[in-house]
Design a protein around this motif. Structure first.
Motif, PDB file in Angstrom:
ATOM      1  N   HIS A 124      -4.446  -2.102   7.370  1.00  0.00           N
ATOM      2  CA  HIS A 124      -4.860  -0.998   6.513  1.00  0.00           C
ATOM      3  C   HIS A 124      -5.453  -1.541   5.224  1.00  0.00           C
ATOM      4  O   HIS A 124      -5.933  -0.795   4.395  1.00  0.00           O
ATOM      5  CB  HIS A 124      -3.664  -0.089   6.208  1.00  0.00           C
ATOM      6  N   ALA A 157      -2.057 -15.726   1.686  1.00  0.00           N
ATOM      7  CA  ALA A 157      -3.232 -16.591   1.708  1.00  0.00           C
ATOM      8  C   ALA A 157      -3.006 -17.767   2.650  1.00  0.00           C
ATOM      9  O   ALA A 157      -3.905 -18.152   3.400  1.00  0.00           O
ATOM     10  CB  ALA A 157      -3.540 -17.092   0.294  1.00  0.00           C
ATOM     11  N   LEU A 205     -12.766   5.592   1.571  1.00  0.00           N
ATOM     12  CA  LEU A 205     -11.775   4.511   1.661  1.00  0.00           C
ATOM     13  C   LEU A 205     -12.153   3.348   0.759  1.00  0.00           C
ATOM     14  O   LEU A 205     -11.326   2.823   0.012  1.00  0.00           O
ATOM     15  CB  LEU A 205     -11.717   3.979   3.091  1.00  0.00           C
ATOM     16  N   GLN A 226     -12.058  -7.467   4.772  1.00  0.00           N
ATOM     17  CA  GLN A 226     -13.325  -7.980   4.258  1.00  0.00           C
ATOM     18  C   GLN A 226     -13.348  -9.502   4.297  1.00  0.00           C
ATOM     19  O   GLN A 226     -14.385 -10.114   4.477  1.00  0.00           O
ATOM     20  CB  GLN A 226     -13.543  -7.483   2.825  1.00  0.00           C
ATOM     21  N   HIS A 227     -12.177 -10.096   4.138  1.00  0.00           N
ATOM     22  CA  HIS A 227     -12.121 -11.551   4.164  1.00  0.00           C
ATOM     23  C   HIS A 227     -12.160 -12.101   5.592  1.00  0.00           C
ATOM     24  O   HIS A 227     -12.803 -13.110   5.853  1.00  0.00           O
ATOM     25  CB  HIS A 227     -10.836 -12.026   3.478  1.00  0.00           C
ATOM     26  N   THR A 278      -9.172  -5.302   1.722  1.00  0.00           N
ATOM     27  CA  THR A 278      -9.559  -6.581   1.136  1.00  0.00           C
ATOM     28  C   THR A 278      -9.333  -7.715   2.139  1.00  0.00           C
ATOM     29  O   THR A 278     -10.134  -8.642   2.221  1.00  0.00           O
ATOM     30  CB  THR A 278      -8.742  -6.862  -0.142  1.00  0.00           C
ATOM     31  N   VAL A 329       1.512 -12.183  -1.836  1.00  0.00           N
ATOM     32  CA  VAL A 329       0.095 -12.553  -1.913  1.00  0.00           C
ATOM     33  C   VAL A 329      -0.132 -14.048  -1.707  1.00  0.00           C
ATOM     34  O   VAL A 329      -1.000 -14.458  -0.943  1.00  0.00           O
ATOM     35  CB  VAL A 329      -0.501 -12.135  -3.275  1.00  0.00           C
ATOM     36  N   ARG A 376     -19.343  -6.852   9.255  1.00  0.00           N
ATOM     37  CA  ARG A 376     -18.645  -6.779   7.979  1.00  0.00           C
ATOM     38  C   ARG A 376     -19.559  -6.544   6.784  1.00  0.00           C
ATOM     39  O   ARG A 376     -19.350  -5.620   6.007  1.00  0.00           O
ATOM     40  CB  ARG A 376     -17.849  -8.063   7.748  1.00  0.00           C
ATOM     41  N   ALA A 383      -9.927   2.226  -2.689  1.00  0.00           N
ATOM     42  CA  ALA A 383      -9.156   0.989  -2.707  1.00  0.00           C
ATOM     43  C   ALA A 383      -9.193   0.370  -4.100  1.00  0.00           C
ATOM     44  O   ALA A 383     -10.259   0.265  -4.692  1.00  0.00           O
ATOM     45  CB  ALA A 383      -9.728   0.012  -1.682  1.00  0.00           C
ATOM     46  N   PRO A 384      -8.040  -0.007  -4.639  1.00  0.00           N
ATOM     47  CA  PRO A 384      -8.010  -0.577  -5.986  1.00  0.00           C
ATOM     48  C   PRO A 384      -8.808  -1.873  -6.054  1.00  0.00           C
ATOM     49  O   PRO A 384      -8.790  -2.660  -5.110  1.00  0.00           O
ATOM     50  CB  PRO A 384      -6.530  -0.861  -6.228  1.00  0.00           C
ATOM     51  N   LYS A 385      -9.521  -2.059  -7.129  1.00  0.00           N
ATOM     52  CA  LYS A 385     -10.352  -3.256  -7.259  1.00  0.00           C
ATOM     53  C   LYS A 385      -9.849  -4.134  -8.400  1.00  0.00           C
ATOM     54  O   LYS A 385      -9.426  -3.644  -9.434  1.00  0.00           O
ATOM     55  CB  LYS A 385     -11.802  -2.854  -7.507  1.00  0.00           C
ATOM     56  N   LEU A 386      -9.926  -5.439  -8.160  1.00  0.00           N
ATOM     57  CA  LEU A 386      -9.411  -6.387  -9.152  1.00  0.00           C
ATOM     58  C   LEU A 386     -10.189  -6.359 -10.448  1.00  0.00           C
ATOM     59  O   LEU A 386      -9.676  -6.676 -11.508  1.00  0.00           O
ATOM     60  CB  LEU A 386      -9.463  -7.803  -8.579  1.00  0.00           C
TER      61      LEU A 386
END
Lengths: 324, 321
Positions: free
Chosen positions: B215, B193, B256, B221-222, B218, B189, B241, B260-263
């Protein structure tokens, strides 16, 4: 604390190599209570899988436990020899690995693999074991379980295979499951299915889970507590909501800020300079200091404080000083 | 000015049949896997177009076809107004192809371990007979490494540094379009970045256009300006977007995003999605998503929906509003 399933105290794993003795896990302490999920996160090389392997007693030589204690249900297991440990593993500890294809025997139908495990660890008859195998497969959501027990692993898709592995891990009703990156090889929609399944089964049976992953999102949604590892040491440990929303260790803060979710599109991502040091070239003092924005002289000289199970959250001399 | 990339009705089939003799002896029919099925989209200049989808959705195949590593079975691709399949002037095709570079997923597999980094980076230029004096040093500094690294070998670098070397190599040919196939999924991670920031900086500096295959929603989206969602080789939704993430139209896109797991998803109870991706050799009739779709009606099982303008984007669903 009552109901503690797994207790690890000052665990140290050493690997003697030509470049000297490496410590992939260094004085690590953690606890998991009945029915709770502990997430272990970290980047590659942080020692999270090594910790999991130490708990299940499957360290590859020359790696070995050189210090500390591992307690399972009040019994010390790190000193057990091969055969007694074999009885513990499978019966009391279940395992789910990243790649379901390598954790299943390709030459045996899945039903045989399930019954083999149960016959080894439980005192039941072969026909009873088969009945339970079918029930276990139905429980993890495999359609037509009665026919599918004769199928071989290659006849299943990735997600279905991981369900079989979960059935296998849980069939002897262990009190602890060590899941090492259980969904990393799977697609998003299947990952959601597998996570939901693990959560449901463990809640129903009160199984404790040690969930090893690098995915902060999975941790946020699944774990009760989270342990953040860096270069073999515990950087931060605490309830998941606290650690993720108000991290106090500069590494956790950097990690949270560098996930694209935190940036909410468009903005630049926060980046931690450099990369995690190799175990052969660990810096003196706190292992994170070369990348740390608030490092001071003390960090370069003294190793960061070691986190005990009941201590504060972050292994940092100046925890909480930098704003998130 | 027209769009940099125009993809129209793109189809790619793979023959996955058993060998000829087995087919004759076992009376098996030919098996054709349609990896890309009638996909059309455009990429505007100096934008980031993201293709997202799960495994088997055909996103990497589309990337390879655009770079020219695979020929399409049917349909046309125009890059900078040139269609390599129908352009008679070979020199024009060659000039166009220099302008497309690719960054691969695995920085350990995409660098030749026996070559020095300087040679790797200069290869896109030297292979075409160009002079590349000092080019590798300059590019290494631009991607945040040291110019002195030209004489090192790939094994002396970490994963993130290797991906920087891959980016430097892609930049050497002064490309217009860079196809990035999962460029950060092999990275941690904090390193991811760094690489994503570098890619954003270079895009502004060189006026690059990215086709970003991933895939990971996140990251998309960025990074992305426009997002295309693929399912089983078909483009099922495309939108800017903000529109896609705020108001997804297709039920698959909704699923989808939900899965997706969210923080900040502490203790979130997700209704797990139904079923799995179907067998691509025998895809479902009608809409490929109908067996898993919560709102499917009879028409979805019979008729394949085409992409239609709805709101700010395009959606292939009869029931989308």
């Amino acid at each position: 604390m009552t109901d503690t399933v797994l207790k690890v105290v000052n665990l140290t794993v050493k690997i003697p190599t030509r470049q000297g003795v490496l410590r992939p896990v260094d004085k690590l302490s953690l606890e998991i209570a009945k029915g709770k999920i502990l997430g272990v996160v970290g980047e590659s090389g942080a020692g999270k899988s090594m910790t999991g392997n130490a708990v299940i007693g499957l360290l590859d030589p020359p790696a070995h436990i050189s210090g500390g204690e591992i307690w399972l249900n009040g019994k010390r297991i790190d000193t057990l020899t091969r055969e007694p440990m074999r009885a513990v593993r499978g019966k009391q500890i279940g395992m789910v690995f990243q790649d379901p294809l390598t954790s299943l025997n390709p030459l045996l139908p899945i039903g045989d693999q399930l019954t083999e495990t149960m016959l080894e660890h439980l005192d039941i008859s072969a026909s009873e074991a088969e009945k339970r195998a079918i029930a276990a497969l139905e429980e993890v959501g495999i359609p037509g379980a009665a026919e599918r027990i004769k199928s071989y692993p290659h006849e299943f898709s990735g997600g279905m295979r991981q369900r079989v592995v979960i059935a296998l891990a849980l069939c002897a009703e262990p009190s602890l499951v060590v899941a090492d990156e259980p969904t990393t090889a799977l697609d998003v929609s299947v990952q959601a299915q597998i996570i939901a399944l693990l959560k449901r089964l463990c809640a129903e049976r009160g199984t404790a889970i040690m969930l090893i992953t690098h995915d902060m999102g999975v941790i946020a949604e699944t774990a009760d507590d989270v342990a953040v590892m860096y270069a073999g040491r515990m950087a931060e440990l605490g309830p998941v909501r606290d650690v993720l929303t108000r991290p106090t260790h500069p590494y956790t803060q950097g990690l949270m800020a560098s996930t694209p979710l935190a940036a909410k599109g468009g903005k630049r991502l926060n980046q931690i300079p450099g990369a995690m040091p190799r175990l052969t070239e660990l810096p003196a003092g706190c292992a994170f200091h070369p990348r740390c924005p608030i490092a001071k002289d003390k960090c370069r000289a003294d190793p960061a404080p070691t986190l005990g199970a009941g201590d504060g959250r972050a292994a940092c001399w100046f925890a909480g000083e930098a704003g998130p | 000015m027209s769009d940099l990339v125009e993809v129209k009705n793109l189809v790619r089939d793979f023959d996955v049949s058993a060998p000829w003799l087995n087919r004759v002896l076992e009376r098996k029919p030919k098996a054709i896997l349609q990896a890309v099925s009638n996909v059309s989209f455009n990429i505007a200049r100096n934008s980031v177009y993201a293709l997202v989808g799960e495994s088997g959705s055909g996103k990497s195949t589309i990337g390879k076809i655009i770079v020219g590593l695979l020929p399409p079975t049917a349909g046309t691709i125009k890059i900078d107004g040139i269609d390599p399949a129908h352009e008679p002037d070979k020199a024009k095709i060659a000039a166009m192809q220099v302008g497309i570079q690719m960054i691969f997923q695995d920085p350990y597999a995409s660098l030749n371990p026996r070559w020095k980094v300087g040679d790797i980076i200069a290869e896109p230029v030297t292979a075409r007979g160009g002079k590349a004096d000092g080019l590798a040093q300059k590019l290494l500094e631009q991607v945040g490494l040291s110019g002195a690294d030209v004489n090192k070998y790939p094994h002396e670098f970490s994963g993130g540094q290797r991906q920087r070397i891959c980016i430097a190599r892609a930049l050497a040919a002064e490309p217009k379009l860079i196809v990035c196939d999962e460029p950060t999924s092999a990275l941690d991670v904090s390193v991811q970045a760094q690489v994503l920031n570098l890619m954003s900086d270079l895009r502004e500096e060189f006026g690059l256009t990215y086709l970003f295959i991933s895939h990971d929603l996140t990251i998309v989206q960025h990074m992305a300006d426009t997002v295309g969602v693929l399912y089983l080789g078909r483009l099922i939704e495309e939108a800017p977007r903000e529109a896609l993430f705020a108001d997804p139209k297709h039920p698959y896109t909704k699923m989808l995003l939900e899965a997706a797991p969210k923080l900040d998803g502490f203790g979130r109870e997700v209704e797990p999605p139904k079923g799995e991706i179907p067998d691509p050799i025998h895809p479902p009739t009608g809409c490929a998503y109908h067996p898993r779709c919560p709102i499917a009606v009879d028409r979805c099982t019979k008729e394949r929906p085409e992409m239609e303008q709805k709101g700010k984007g395009r959606v292939a669903c009869f029931l989308a509003v």
